[in-house]
Design a protein around this motif. Structure first.
Motif, PDB file in Angstrom:
ATOM      1  N   GLU A  25       0.897  -1.273  -0.050  1.00  0.00           N
ATOM      2  CA  GLU A  25       0.061   0.005   0.030  1.00  0.00           C
ATOM      3  C   GLU A  25       0.810   1.188   0.101  1.00  0.00           C
ATOM      4  N   GLY A  26       1.923   1.335  -0.861  1.00  0.00           N
ATOM      5  CA  GLY A  26       2.728   2.542  -1.208  1.00  0.00           C
ATOM      6  C   GLY A  26       3.589   2.738  -0.085  1.00  0.00           C
ATOM      7  N   ARG A  27       3.595   1.815   1.072  1.00  0.00           N
ATOM      8  CA  ARG A  27       4.904   1.948   1.927  1.00  0.00           C
ATOM      9  C   ARG A  27       5.803   0.961   1.879  1.00  0.00           C
ATOM     10  N   ALA A  28       7.172   1.333   1.543  1.00  0.00           N
ATOM     11  CA  ALA A  28       8.119   0.164   1.536  1.00  0.00           C
ATOM     12  C   ALA A  28       8.521  -0.478   2.768  1.00  0.00           C
ATOM     13  N   VAL A  29       8.195  -1.982   2.882  1.00  0.00           N
ATOM     14  CA  VAL A  29       8.117  -2.518   3.828  1.00  0.00           C
ATOM     15  C   VAL A  29       9.481  -3.501   4.025  1.00  0.00           C
ATOM     16  N   VAL A  30      10.113  -3.724   2.735  1.00  0.00           N
ATOM     17  CA  VAL A  30      11.352  -4.083   2.426  1.00  0.00           C
ATOM     18  C   VAL A  30      12.136  -3.204   1.717  1.00  0.00           C
ATOM     19  N   ARG A  31      13.341  -2.672   2.051  1.00  0.00           N
ATOM     20  CA  ARG A  31      14.005  -1.763   1.307  1.00  0.00           C
ATOM     21  C   ARG A  31      15.410  -1.842   0.685  1.00  0.00           C
ATOM     22  N   GLY A  47      14.303 -10.649  13.031  1.00  0.00           N
ATOM     23  CA  GLY A  47      13.882  -9.213  13.172  1.00  0.00           C
ATOM     24  C   GLY A  47      12.576  -9.065  14.053  1.00  0.00           C
ATOM     25  N   ALA A  48      12.302  -8.034  14.573  1.00  0.00           N
ATOM     26  CA  ALA A  48      11.134  -7.670  15.329  1.00  0.00           C
ATOM     27  C   ALA A  48       9.811  -7.879  14.403  1.00  0.00           C
ATOM     28  N   ASN A  49       8.706  -7.604  14.824  1.00  0.00           N
ATOM     29  CA  ASN A  49       7.424  -7.625  14.246  1.00  0.00           C
ATOM     30  C   ASN A  49       7.453  -6.352  13.377  1.00  0.00           C
ATOM     31  N   GLY A  50       7.229  -6.565  12.134  1.00  0.00           N
ATOM     32  CA  GLY A  50       7.218  -5.271  11.294  1.00  0.00           C
ATOM     33  C   GLY A  50       8.563  -4.869  10.543  1.00  0.00           C
ATOM     34  N   MET A 222      16.999  -8.453  10.268  1.00  0.00           N
ATOM     35  CA  MET A 222      16.456  -7.227   9.336  1.00  0.00           C
ATOM     36  C   MET A 222      15.740  -6.110  10.477  1.00  0.00           C
ATOM     37  N   ARG A 223      15.860  -4.869   9.933  1.00  0.00           N
ATOM     38  CA  ARG A 223      15.321  -4.013  10.956  1.00  0.00           C
ATOM     39  C   ARG A 223      14.846  -2.855  10.032  1.00  0.00           C
ATOM     40  N   GLN A 224      13.555  -2.509  10.178  1.00  0.00           N
ATOM     41  CA  GLN A 224      12.842  -1.344   9.376  1.00  0.00           C
ATOM     42  C   GLN A 224      13.086  -1.618   8.129  1.00  0.00           C
ATOM     43  N   GLY A 225      12.886  -2.837   7.473  1.00  0.00           N
ATOM     44  CA  GLY A 225      12.831  -3.100   6.144  1.00  0.00           C
ATOM     45  C   GLY A 225      14.236  -3.295   5.460  1.00  0.00           C
ATOM     46  N   ARG A 226      15.146  -3.030   6.310  1.00  0.00           N
ATOM     47  CA  ARG A 226      16.725  -3.220   5.692  1.00  0.00           C
ATOM     48  C   ARG A 226      17.349  -4.457   6.507  1.00  0.00           C
TER      49      ARG A 226
END
Lengths: 317, 291
Positions: A25-31, A47-50, A222-226
């Motif tokens: 939905e337009g938000r980069a979840v994996v970068r 990695g944590a949730n999300g 992973m953290r915040q998609g990275r």
């Protein structure tokens, strides 16, 4: 399942993720994630949730389209990858309960679907593969029971058997031990160990290493998609020696780290021995705490209470 | 009873009821597994408009019903697949639109409500020879695809994500099930009527899943329940019609419901026994696994 370690069919890596970005939905979840996984490796993605770990695995299996970059399986771009029997997928939740009862054998047999065309009755090879898959997860004696009559841990093993029924070369597991009690987790680990010994490549998504520790070859965080860490799992002693506070790059000699550096040297072959006889390694392994958002103190490595507290990763990924 | 079977209209009705009873639960099983029990009902409402278009244009209402129901089912599938929050509401709009449109168009066609009622509640005993052939042919198609593609349809209904990873063309198969559901609705239209169609698809499944432990078992037992309800309901209504007006459609549905009422406590008893056996086994397994 039939491949053995050391089979001279090398060339392309099993999984090749190149500069992949996945947007929901337009938000980069994996970068901008890049990594390669070679045959026979046992990789844990943490990695944590999300953090995007489930989303990354879903992108590897084609369940999530990539917004940028490319995923290749066995050297073939995912869009053109037809040999679906070479990959096995074990989804996050035991979604094994439809509105109609299904027996354990039926659910496992549905794993043969990638090898069976329409209107083709199941043959001897199908039945043998189903029996063998049930045997590997230790549920041969429950084959005729209704899936929902089994415990959560047993249901999870049914889903693993379903993935195994296709005799895949790589197995993607999305938090298979979530909500599974310790004895059944250990049964699961024994199953994964047997598969790894047979040369099956394993990509395991997990909150925490926990009981799987002795099997792991390589750890991705992973953290915040990275992707913030890619390297050897550390022994507990190493972690303590490094003593890195959260957010500070952990540098351990000989480790393959990527903190703050997304120019991942792509195509790096992970070179270390695949010693699958881990019986002598008693020291528990952990990924570096400074690089994951994992809270090691949470009891029961993949406890469902963790999900409840941290929100549903499933909704974000 | 034997006298009744000598009538040709009764023989035609029995054949139609038998084939409908066999085919409807097959598609019903996949719908129940995907928790879409009421989808047949929705398609039935849409088919009302199809029947009305047939009455208006003078084409065969059966064929126009098949066409409109199939289009409606595909539209439902598209809405469901997109999975937005208003999907549920959009389904409701289609249902009521279908029913209201049907009644309105029937009025425009200058037909009486009684004509439409044949389709709403079934009129098994006035079924023509052509209709019997039509019913049997479509039932055979539904049975062949529903049973022949069982591994694929089961895998998709059981776990969509897994089926996608396994390389199945999930959307195409789901569309096929939607169209087969529409065909089934049209078959059952003559037997139990559009407003009770869903019952013949779902109630036999509800009954059989009380007793069966596997998907295959549920499917086959549901077919047996469906065929029994179809034939049994027709005979009951014929027998009673010497004394009062008993329409076959409702009689068939009530016989199917009676099957469920009998299966429920039986299944509960069986499950309790199995559970008692299992808890004993589980204790042993846990002992073996624990270090």
């Amino acid at each position: 399942m039939s491949r053995r370690p050391g089979t001279p069919e090398v060339t392309a890596p099993v999984v090749d993720v190149a500069d992949v970005t996945v947007a929901i939905e337009g938000r980069a979840v994996v970068r901008d994630v890049s990594l390669t996984i070679t045959a026979g490796e046992f990789v844990v993605l943490m990695g944590a949730n999300g953090s995007g770990k489930s989303t990354l695995v879903r992108a590897m299996t084609g369940l999530r389209p990539v917004a940028a970059g490319e995923v290749r399986l066995f050297g073939t771009p995912l869009a053109r990858f037809r040999r679906r029997d070479r990959i096995g997928y074990v989804p996050q939740r035991a979604g094994a309960s439809g509105g109609v009862p299904a027996s354990v054998a039926e659910v496992v047999a549905s794993g043969r679907i990638s090898r069976r065309g329409p209107f083709r009755p199941s043959g001897a090879a199908d039945r043998r593969a189903v029996a063998e898959a049930l045997d590997v997860v230790g549920l041969a004696d429950r084959a005729q029971e209704t899936v929902t009559a089994l415990s959560g841990g047993q249901q999870q093993r049914v889903l693993i058997a379903r993935a195994l029924a296709a005799e895949p070369e790589v197995l993607f597991l999305d938090e298979p031990t979530a909500g599974v009690d310790l004895p059944h987790q250990q049964a699961l680990v024994a199953t994964l160990g047997r598969l790894s010994e047979r040369g099956v490549t394993v990509v395991l998504v997990a909150h925490e290493i926990g009981v799987v520790a002795p099997l792991i070859d390589r750890c991705l965080v992973m953290r915040q998609g990275r992707l913030v860490y890619d390297g050897l799992p550390l022994s507990e002693a190493d972690v303590h020696r490094a003593g890195a506070p959260a957010g500070v790059p952990l540098v351990v000699p000989g480790l393959h780290t990527h903190v703050g550096d997304h120019a991942h040297d792509h195509g790096h072959q992970h070179e270390h021995g695949h010693h699958h006889d881990h019986a002598h390694e008693r020291a528990p392994h952990e990924c570096p705490p400074g690089h994951s958002d994992v809270v090691p103190d949470i009891a029961g490595p993949f406890d469902r209470t963790y999900d409840r507290r941290g929100g549903q990763e499933g909704s974000a990924s | 009873m034997i006298d009744l079977l000598g009538y040709e209209f009764m023989q035609r009705a029995l054949l139609a009821a038998l084939f409908t009873g066999l085919a409807a639960p097959v598609i019903g099983t996949y719908l129940v597994q995907r928790r879409l029990s009421l989808m047949g009902d929705g398609i039935g409402h849409i088919a009302v408009t199809g029947v009305a278009i047939g009455l208006l244009t003078g084409w065969s209402p059966t064929w126009t019903a098949v066409l409109v129901a199939a289009l409606g089912a595909m539209l439902l599938e598209v809405i469901r697949e997109r999975g937005n929050t208003s999907g549920d509401l959009a389904l409701a709009l289609l249902f009521y639109g279908g029913l209201a449109g049907g009644v309105l168009i029937t009025g425009l066609a200058g037909q009486s409500g009684a004509r439409l009622q044949q389709y709403l509640f079934g009129s098994l005993t006035t079924i023509s020879v052509a209709d019997v052939w039509f019913t049997m042919a479509l039932a055979v198609v539904v049975l062949a695809l529903g049973l022949g593609l069982r591994p694929q349809l089961f895998a998709i209904a059981q776990d969509r994500d897994f089926a996608v990873v396994a390389g199945l063309r999930v959307q195409a198969y789901n569309m096929l099930v939607a169209v087969l559901a529409a065909v089934t609705v049209t078959i059952a239209m003559r037997t139990v009527g559009l407003l009770l169609v869903s019952a013949l698809m779902v109630v036999p499944v509800a009954a059989s899943q009380q007793l069966a432990r596997s998907f295959r078992g549920t499917l086959l037992l549901a077919m047996a329940f469906g065929a029994t309800a179809g034939v049994g309901g027709l005979l009951v209504s014929a027998e009673l019609s010497f004394h009062a007006t008993v329409a076959p459609g409702p009689a068939i549905v009530l016989v199917a419901l009676a099957g469920f009422v009998l299966a429920w406590p039986t299944g509960a008893l069986l499950r309790r026994r199995a559970e008692a056996r299992r808890t004993g086994e589980d204790a042993l397994v846990d002992d073996a696994v624990a270090p």
